[in-house]
Design a protein around this motif. Structure first.
Motif, mmCIF file in Angstrom:
data_model
loop_
_atom_site.group_PDB
_atom_site.id
_atom_site.type_symbol
_atom_site.label_atom_id
_atom_site.label_comp_id
_atom_site.label_asym_id
_atom_site.label_seq_id
_atom_site.Cartn_x
_atom_site.Cartn_y
_atom_site.Cartn_z
ATOM 1 N N THR A 179 -4.186 -0.015 -10.805
ATOM 2 C CA THR A 179 -5.394 0.088 -10.010
ATOM 3 C C THR A 179 -5.640 1.546 -9.629
ATOM 4 N N TRP B 171 0.845 -1.191 0.000
ATOM 5 C CA TRP B 171 0.000 0.000 0.000
ATOM 6 C C TRP B 171 0.890 1.254 0.000
ATOM 7 N N THR C 245 -7.017 9.376 -2.154
ATOM 8 C CA THR C 245 -7.664 9.107 -3.432
ATOM 9 C C THR C 245 -8.196 10.387 -4.079
ATOM 10 N N ASN D 57 -6.983 -5.688 4.798
ATOM 11 C CA ASN D 57 -7.230 -5.277 3.423
ATOM 12 C C ASN D 57 -6.199 -5.925 2.503
ATOM 13 N N GLU E 77 -6.799 2.001 -6.511
ATOM 14 C CA GLU E 77 -6.763 1.844 -5.059
ATOM 15 C C GLU E 77 -5.342 2.061 -4.533
ATOM 16 N N LYS F 108 -6.355 -5.552 -1.185
ATOM 17 C CA LYS F 108 -6.681 -5.126 -2.541
ATOM 18 C C LYS F 108 -5.444 -5.014 -3.425
#
Length: 233
Positions: free
Chosen positions: A167, A129, A134, A176, A169, A178
């Motif tokens: 992505t 991450w 965002t 998490n 994200e 993702k």
């Protein structure tokens, strides 16, 4: 027939063009937002740069002359004359103010993190991450004009083993999952993340697209190890 269709198409585009497509230069201020050298550039300008001529009346009285007569045997009364002050008109030229300014905004930079932090294993997913938001928003006041800027990032991960993952994200820590990647061989890998920013800005109720994109790279190094086999009785 073809010309008739073309005229109808032009009329339709003219009538139904959204406000976001209208250039702000037709109003009192001309603003623009674009990217340059991975920075947000905000420019604004107002005023035509011409000159305004104003007339101001200035009363300048003319000095009253003194009359002198040579002496005579008889007294002669002096002749009275009336003098009106002259009025002069002075022109004062005042140049109109031409305002312009240029501001620079920077988008946030990313830091890469992953779990497990110490010697992740092959064939086990590693969670990745970054700490980017965002949505990046900024309100700017430039020469009296308020401009709202909004950008969103897209993410392109390169894991260092030839695979790429794209992505919208930013990822997050466990639980998490993702954004994950599984390494098949042990070794040291150089992970890179390219955050690509694009968006729009709003001025006087009209929304326009920001010209260009911003690409900010980030890097990390990860060492992946193999699991040792243990035999038990």
């Amino acid at each position: 027939m073809h010309m008739k269709r073309l005229l109808i198409l032009i009329l339709f585009i003219t009538l139904f063009t959204p406000a976001s497509a209208v250039a702000d230069c037709t109003t009192n201020a001309c603003v623009d937002v674009f990217t340059q050298d991975n920075q947000i550039i905000i420019t604004a300008k107002k005023g035509d740069g011409g000159a305004v001529v104003k007339k101001r009346t200035v009363v300048v009285p003319t000095p009253k002359p003194t009359l002198w007569f040579p002496p005579k045997p008889k007294a002669v009364p002096a002749i009275k004359r009336t003098y009106k002050p002259r009025v002069r008109v002075k022109k004062v030229v005042t140049a109109s103010v031409n305002l312009s300014d240029r501001l620079i905004k920077m988008v946030p930079t990313a830091t890469i993190a992953y779990q497990p932090e110490f010697e992740p294993l092959v064939h086990v997913p590693v969670i990745f991450w970054c700490d980017l938001p965002t949505l990046f928003q900024s309100r700017v006041d430039i020469i009296g004009e308020v401009i709202d800027v909004a950008l969103r990032p897209g993410f392109a991960w390169q894991w260092g083993d030839g695979e790429i993952f794209q992505t919208n994200e930013p990822g997050a820590p466990y639980p998490n999952q993702k954004v994950t990647h599984t390494y098949k061989r042990p070794g040291t890998y150089y992970v890179s993340l390219i955050a690509t920013w694009n968006g729009n800005f709003k001025h006087n109720g009209a929304t326009r697209v920001i010209t260009g994109t911003i690409k900010i790279p980030s890097f990390a190094v990860i060492t992946v190890v193999s699991a040792n086999s243990t035999f038990t009785k």
